[in-house]
Scaffold this active site. Structure first.
Site, PDB file in Angstrom:
ATOM      1  N   ASP A 239       0.815  -1.219   0.000  1.00  0.00           N
ATOM      2  CA  ASP A 239       0.000   0.000   0.000  1.00  0.00           C
ATOM      3  C   ASP A 239       0.849   1.269   0.000  1.00  0.00           C
ATOM      4  OD1 ASP A 239       0.973  -0.392   2.575  1.00  0.00           O
ATOM      5  OD2 ASP A 239      -0.975  -0.786   3.460  1.00  0.00           O
TER       6      ASP A 239
ATOM      7  N   ASN B 214      -7.540  -2.826  14.404  1.00  0.00           N
ATOM      8  CA  ASN B 214      -8.940  -3.142  14.080  1.00  0.00           C
ATOM      9  C   ASN B 214      -9.053  -4.352  13.134  1.00  0.00           C
ATOM     10  OD1 ASN B 214      -8.189  -2.152  11.584  1.00  0.00           O
ATOM     11  ND2 ASN B 214      -9.475  -0.324  11.655  1.00  0.00           N
TER      12      ASN B 214
ATOM     13  N   HIS C  93      -7.320  -4.773  10.265  1.00  0.00           N
ATOM     14  CA  HIS C  93      -7.080  -4.548   8.834  1.00  0.00           C
ATOM     15  C   HIS C  93      -5.765  -5.191   8.395  1.00  0.00           C
ATOM     16  CE1 HIS C  93      -4.974  -0.425   9.695  1.00  0.00           C
ATOM     17  NE2 HIS C  93      -4.048  -1.229   9.232  1.00  0.00           N
TER      18      HIS C  93
ATOM     19  N   GLU D 172      -9.656  -1.847   5.302  1.00  0.00           N
ATOM     20  CA  GLU D 172     -10.332  -1.530   6.555  1.00  0.00           C
ATOM     21  C   GLU D 172     -11.565  -2.419   6.751  1.00  0.00           C
ATOM     22  OE1 GLU D 172      -8.860   0.144   8.699  1.00  0.00           O
ATOM     23  OE2 GLU D 172      -8.547   2.262   8.210  1.00  0.00           O
TER      24      GLU D 172
HETATM   25  C1  GLP Z   1      -0.578   0.307   8.589  1.00  0.00           C
HETATM   26  C2  GLP Z   1      -0.187  -0.482   7.350  1.00  0.00           C
HETATM   27  C3  GLP Z   1      -0.394  -1.955   7.584  1.00  0.00           C
HETATM   28  C4  GLP Z   1       0.259  -2.349   8.888  1.00  0.00           C
HETATM   29  C5  GLP Z   1      -0.377  -1.633  10.040  1.00  0.00           C
HETATM   30  C6  GLP Z   1       0.218  -1.993  11.395  1.00  0.00           C
HETATM   31  O1  GLP Z   1      -1.923   0.554   8.674  1.00  0.00           O
HETATM   32  N1  GLP Z   1      -0.889  -0.108   6.182  1.00  0.00           N
HETATM   33  O2  GLP Z   1       0.152  -2.671   6.491  1.00  0.00           O
HETATM   34  O3  GLP Z   1       0.145  -3.724   9.073  1.00  0.00           O
HETATM   35  O4  GLP Z   1      -0.172  -0.252   9.809  1.00  0.00           O
HETATM   36  O5  GLP Z   1       1.348  -1.208  11.622  1.00  0.00           O
HETATM   37  P1  GLP Z   1       2.374  -1.407  12.783  1.00  0.00           P
HETATM   38  O6  GLP Z   1       3.209  -2.562  12.390  1.00  0.00           O
HETATM   39  O7  GLP Z   1       3.162  -0.121  12.789  1.00  0.00           O
HETATM   40  O8  GLP Z   1       1.604  -1.622  14.027  1.00  0.00           O
END
Ligand code: GLP
Length: 241
Positions: A66, A133, A135, A140
């Protein structure tokens, strides 16, 4: 099918994730699906160390999950910049073979071109973090399980979770472009890493919850090969036999 590994701390998680990833990288021609966020940072650090000891990335192509909409490639907090700083600039990967969806320009065109490339280049392994949440990527809650590459409006909780990387919450983009659920499931193998208490509920849902679009990660129950690497806090709500 899930294979779940639980470690005392983030270092243990990163080491195991590195070992799984390294096995795949050692194959002949490899397509990696990569992720951003704090969760894979320790894994990327280990890949860079392994590169210094001889692990090559020359034969590898990558596709990231993404990108934020509205941030240029060179913006501090763009996911391209994240990948460049944590991995790409330290290894011998061919930068023409690294791909992220672009968060600028005609997003419809970006989405259809990225989708086309993904269909032609299925990931040997897809790395995933997980949102608090549930995702995955930026899919989402409520995203269709049939989704392909698309633009999403980020939920408030997601913007808040990610605000720590920006000067203030106001600077966190409201939209992102992400691989869809269908694109993620195309990967031969999935490697999901999570640490910390704020991921515990999402992890419990992923492993034990009913499969439903309100909790995107639950669809991973239908994938044949998902390696889940957790620290104790993220695993704290999982049922034990
Ligand atoms: C973002 C990214 C996800 C990731 C999530 C968790 O939303 N788009 O791909 O898994 O954050 O991030 P973190 O690893 O910093 O908790």
């Amino acid at each position: 099918m899930f294979k779940v590994f639980v470690f005392d701390d983030y270092e243990g998680v990163s080491q195991k994730a590195f070992e799984v990833m390294q096995e795949v990288i050692k194959q002949e021609k490899v397509t990696l699906g990569l992720a951003t966020g704090s969760s894979p940072v320790g894994l990327y650090k280990r890949l860079v160390e392994a590169h210094k000891k001889g692990l090559s990335f020359k034969h590898i192509q990558t596709f990231n999950l993404d990108e934020y909409v509205g941030l240029s490639k060179n913006h501090d907090q763009s996911y391209y910049n994240f990948m460049f700083e944590h991995l790409f600039k330290h290894v011998d990967v061919n930068l023409n073979k690294v791909h992220l969806p672009k968060g600028e320009g005609s997003l419809e065109d970006v989405a259809s071109e990225y989708e086309d490339m993904l269909q032609k280049n299925p990931q040997d392994i897809q790395l995933l973090g997980i949102g608090s949440n549930g995702h995955i990527g930026f899919n989402e809650p409520g995203t269709s399980f049939d989704s392909t590459v698309h633009v999403v409006r980020l939920r408030d909780e997601t913007r808040q979770d990610n605000a720590r990387f920006f000067d203030s919450i106001d600077e966190v983009p409201h939209f992102a472009i992400t691989m869809g659920i269908k694109d993620i499931l195309r990967a031969k193998k999935i490697l999901l890493v999570a640490s910390g208490q704020n991921k515990a509920m999402a992890i419990k849902e992923m492993l034990e919850g009913k499969i439903r679009e309100e909790v995107p990660c639950t669809i991973l129950q239908n994938h044949p090969d998902v390696v889940v690497v957790l620290d104790k806090a993220a695993a704290s709500l999982i049922k034990h036999d």
